[in-house]
Design a protein around this motif. Structure first.
Motif, PDB file in Angstrom:
ATOM      1  N   THR A   1       1.950   6.595  -7.036  1.00  0.00           N
ATOM      2  CA  THR A   1       0.920   7.245  -7.471  1.00  0.00           C
ATOM      3  C   THR A   1       1.407   9.015  -7.187  1.00  0.00           C
ATOM      4  N   ALA A   2       1.952   9.303  -6.212  1.00  0.00           N
ATOM      5  CA  ALA A   2       2.311  10.693  -5.860  1.00  0.00           C
ATOM      6  C   ALA A   2       3.525  10.944  -6.860  1.00  0.00           C
TER       7      ALA A   2
ATOM      8  N   ALA B   1       1.000  -1.240   0.023  1.00  0.00           N
ATOM      9  CA  ALA B   1       0.043  -0.229   0.072  1.00  0.00           C
ATOM     10  C   ALA B   1       0.933   1.354  -0.142  1.00  0.00           C
ATOM     11  N   ALA B   2       2.001   1.548   0.734  1.00  0.00           N
ATOM     12  CA  ALA B   2       2.764   2.258   0.768  1.00  0.00           C
ATOM     13  C   ALA B   2       3.771   2.707  -0.437  1.00  0.00           C
TER      14      ALA B   2
ATOM     15  N   ILE C   1       2.338   1.758  -3.735  1.00  0.00           N
ATOM     16  CA  ILE C   1       1.386   2.246  -4.501  1.00  0.00           C
ATOM     17  C   ILE C   1       1.119   3.799  -4.142  1.00  0.00           C
ATOM     18  N   GLU C   2       1.221   4.134  -2.963  1.00  0.00           N
ATOM     19  CA  GLU C   2       0.861   5.728  -2.558  1.00  0.00           C
ATOM     20  C   GLU C   2       2.199   6.554  -2.971  1.00  0.00           C
ATOM     21  N   GLU C   3       3.246   6.120  -2.758  1.00  0.00           N
ATOM     22  CA  GLU C   3       4.668   6.697  -3.338  1.00  0.00           C
ATOM     23  C   GLU C   3       4.660   6.722  -5.044  1.00  0.00           C
TER      24      GLU C   3
END
Length: 216
Positions: free
Chosen positions: A161-162, A154-155, A157-159
């Motif tokens: 995406t950002a 999840a982390a 994917i978050e990074e």
């Protein structure tokens, strides 16, 4: 011979999906052969092999590689036009996936629709570039990572995406005269094993492919 080519015509797709014709394509991808040579390999009479070869030739899946005399007969040596083939969603145009119908970044089916559009668009670009005798500028990134936990995934994917979103904001110039639009696709999914001997639910991995360049 091309390494891979795209099939967009429904009739050509149907021809390639016939089991016997698919087997003939595989034989001809290995090297040129005549109907007589192929007959012994696939277990069909030469006349029936010729029938299938003519159908494949009509759809551009095989082509004449040369001719040779054998007694009083001139044999046609055929070869596959590519080592492998991809069927474009255009072959099923009326029911092809449309990722614009809904957007769900966590949906595997939406990812599949994106993948189908990628095949369709890049296939069309390859066809157009070949007709225009021009090079097609593309780029793809393919990697794999093993996450220690779902939280790490999840982390990541978050990074990701950002980071990608920041690059888009930095370089996007929608009003630039002479600019060219590009589509970016980033995919994350569990790695598929060659033999599915166990499910990959607890320890998913990732491939991150495909950033194709769109038409000029």
């Amino acid at each position: 011979m091309l390494d891979v080519t795209v099939i967009e015509d429904p009739a050509a797709a149907a021809a390639s999906l016939d089991p016997m014709r698919a087997q003939l394509l595989a034989e001809l991808a290995a090297g040129p052969a005549s109907a007589t040579m192929l007959a012994g390999k696939v277990g069909l009479p030469r006349q029936k092999v010729n029938y299938h070869l003519k159908a494949l030739e009509r759809h551009g899946l095989v082509e004449l590689a040369g001719e040779r005399r054998k007694g009083n007969v001139t044999e046609r040596l055929m070869r596959a036009t590519a080592a492998s083939y991809v069927i474009s969603p255009l072959a099923l145009a009326s029911v092809q996936p449309d990722p614009d119908r809904f957007r769900d970044q966590l949906s595997a089916r939406w990812l599949l629709a994106l993948g189908a559009r990628l095949v369709r668009d890049v296939g069309s670009l390859i066809t157009g570039a070949a007709k225009a005798r021009k090079r097609l500028a593309t780029y793809a990134l393919d990697g794999e990572v093993r996450f220690a936990s779902a939280a790490d995934r999840a982390a990541f994917i978050e990074e990701l995406t950002a980071g990608v979103s920041a690059l888009i904001r930095k370089y996007d110039a929608p009003h630039a005269e002479g600019g060219r639009s590009h589509r970016i696709v980033v995919a994350v999914h569990p790695t598929v094993k060659p033999q599915a001997d166990e499910p990959q639910v607890d320890h998913p991995q990732v491939t991150e492919p495909e950033a194709p360049e769109l038409p000029q």
